[in-house]
Design a protein around this motif. Structure first.
Motif, mmCIF file in Angstrom:
data_model
loop_
_atom_site.group_PDB
_atom_site.id
_atom_site.type_symbol
_atom_site.label_atom_id
_atom_site.label_comp_id
_atom_site.label_asym_id
_atom_site.label_seq_id
_atom_site.Cartn_x
_atom_site.Cartn_y
_atom_site.Cartn_z
ATOM 1 N N MET A 14 0.823 -1.210 0.000
ATOM 2 C CA MET A 14 0.000 0.000 0.000
ATOM 3 C C MET A 14 0.859 1.262 0.000
ATOM 4 N N ASP A 15 2.168 1.115 0.217
ATOM 5 C CA ASP A 15 3.123 2.226 0.318
ATOM 6 C C ASP A 15 2.756 3.155 1.470
ATOM 7 N N LEU A 16 2.461 2.542 2.604
ATOM 8 C CA LEU A 16 2.070 3.262 3.816
ATOM 9 C C LEU A 16 3.200 4.152 4.307
ATOM 10 N N ARG A 17 2.846 5.371 4.756
ATOM 11 C CA ARG A 17 3.829 6.348 5.244
ATOM 12 C C ARG A 17 3.310 7.011 6.515
ATOM 13 N N GLN B 245 1.018 14.663 20.272
ATOM 14 C CA GLN B 245 0.235 14.353 21.466
ATOM 15 C C GLN B 245 -1.253 14.224 21.178
ATOM 16 N N ASP B 246 -1.713 14.745 20.051
ATOM 17 C CA ASP B 246 -3.134 14.683 19.714
ATOM 18 C C ASP B 246 -3.530 13.458 18.903
ATOM 19 N N GLY B 247 -2.562 12.823 18.268
ATOM 20 C CA GLY B 247 -2.911 11.666 17.464
ATOM 21 C C GLY B 247 -1.829 11.286 16.477
ATOM 22 N N LEU B 248 -2.197 10.395 15.596
ATOM 23 C CA LEU B 248 -1.276 9.863 14.607
ATOM 24 C C LEU B 248 -2.001 9.784 13.278
ATOM 25 N N ALA B 249 -1.279 10.044 12.200
ATOM 26 C CA ALA B 249 -1.866 9.912 10.861
ATOM 27 C C ALA B 249 -0.898 9.154 9.963
ATOM 28 N N LEU B 250 -1.450 8.204 9.227
ATOM 29 C CA LEU B 250 -0.717 7.466 8.209
ATOM 30 C C LEU B 250 -1.278 7.865 6.860
ATOM 31 N N SER B 251 -0.414 7.902 5.848
ATOM 32 C CA SER B 251 -0.874 8.265 4.513
ATOM 33 C C SER B 251 -0.515 7.171 3.522
ATOM 34 N N ALA B 252 -1.214 7.202 2.398
ATOM 35 C CA ALA B 252 -0.974 6.233 1.330
ATOM 36 C C ALA B 252 -1.314 6.888 -0.005
ATOM 37 N N PRO B 253 -0.528 6.581 -1.029
ATOM 38 C CA PRO B 253 -0.856 7.108 -2.347
ATOM 39 C C PRO B 253 -2.022 6.333 -2.961
ATOM 40 N N LEU B 254 -2.746 6.987 -3.835
ATOM 41 C CA LEU B 254 -3.896 6.354 -4.469
ATOM 42 C C LEU B 254 -3.485 5.186 -5.374
ATOM 43 N N ALA B 255 -2.422 5.351 -6.144
ATOM 44 C CA ALA B 255 -2.080 4.378 -7.202
ATOM 45 C C ALA B 255 -2.090 2.914 -6.745
ATOM 46 N N PRO B 256 -1.411 2.526 -5.655
ATOM 47 C CA PRO B 256 -1.451 1.108 -5.287
ATOM 48 C C PRO B 256 -2.714 0.718 -4.504
ATOM 49 N N ASN B 257 -3.612 1.674 -4.288
ATOM 50 C CA ASN B 257 -4.810 1.442 -3.485
ATOM 51 C C ASN B 257 -6.092 1.742 -4.252
ATOM 52 N N VAL B 258 -6.003 1.727 -5.558
ATOM 53 C CA VAL B 258 -7.123 2.112 -6.409
ATOM 54 C C VAL B 258 -8.031 0.905 -6.684
ATOM 55 N N ASN B 259 -9.306 1.182 -6.882
ATOM 56 C CA ASN B 259 -10.239 0.116 -7.252
ATOM 57 C C ASN B 259 -10.585 0.221 -8.743
ATOM 58 N N ASP B 260 -11.522 -0.571 -9.188
ATOM 59 C CA ASP B 260 -11.889 -0.603 -10.607
ATOM 60 C C ASP B 260 -12.594 0.665 -11.071
#
Length: 158
Positions: A26-29, A35-50
């Motif tokens: 998924m190319d997770l980053r 202190q408020d939280g955490l965020a992970l990001s991912a590019p659309l290309a490897p996570n795209v649907n039909d």
């Protein structure tokens, strides 16, 4: 956030990408951690649907991993050796995501780490509720996840 916390977060992301092939695919980053939280990001290309938008399974996976990482990092910061797993979750998809995306994790309303760690000290296991969301195009999120994460001390851990 102190520098050591950012180093822990970077190390945890490497661990996730090394041990969870899906996260690597998924190319997770790491988007941010404070202190408020955490965020992970991912590019659309490897996570795209039909249809050309983000696959719902990718959205759910990134939100789940963000919530898990939030709990895992707090345990690591406090020197706790636990297994963490999702005990229950509910996902809602509210609008399609047409671009790269991120999942933001925070403790759910009414949840706090003070109670969580007191329970862990007393019972050797504890649970905590986390809320995650993928921001949408407007005021409301594109997707949400409400999850209960469970931490259980590993054998031999104090």
């Amino acid at each position: 956030m102190i520098a050591d916390s950012r180093l822990l977060a970077d190390d945890l992301l490497r661990f996730i990408r090394d041990r969870i092939p899906l996260a690597r695919a998924m190319d997770l980053r790491l988007h941010h951690y404070d202190q408020d939280g955490l965020a992970l990001s991912a590019p659309l290309a490897p996570n795209v649907n039909d249809k050309g938008c983000a696959f719902g399974g990718s959205l759910a996976s990134v939100m789940t991993l963000a919530g898990w990482a939030l709990v895992e990092l707090e345990l690591q910061r406090r020197g706790e050796d636990c297994d963490v797993f999702v005990g229950d979750s509910h996902v809602r998809y509210l609008e399609p995501v047409w671009t790269d995306f991120r999942a933001e994790a925070r403790l759910a309303e009414g949840a706090d780490f003070t109670t969580f760690f007191a329970t862990l000290a007393e019972r050797g296991k504890a649970r905590i509720d986390v809320r995650c969301e993928v921001p949408g195009s407007g005021e409301r999120p594109a997707a949400t996840l409400q999850a209960r994460f469970v931490a259980k001390r590993r054998a031999g851990a104090q």
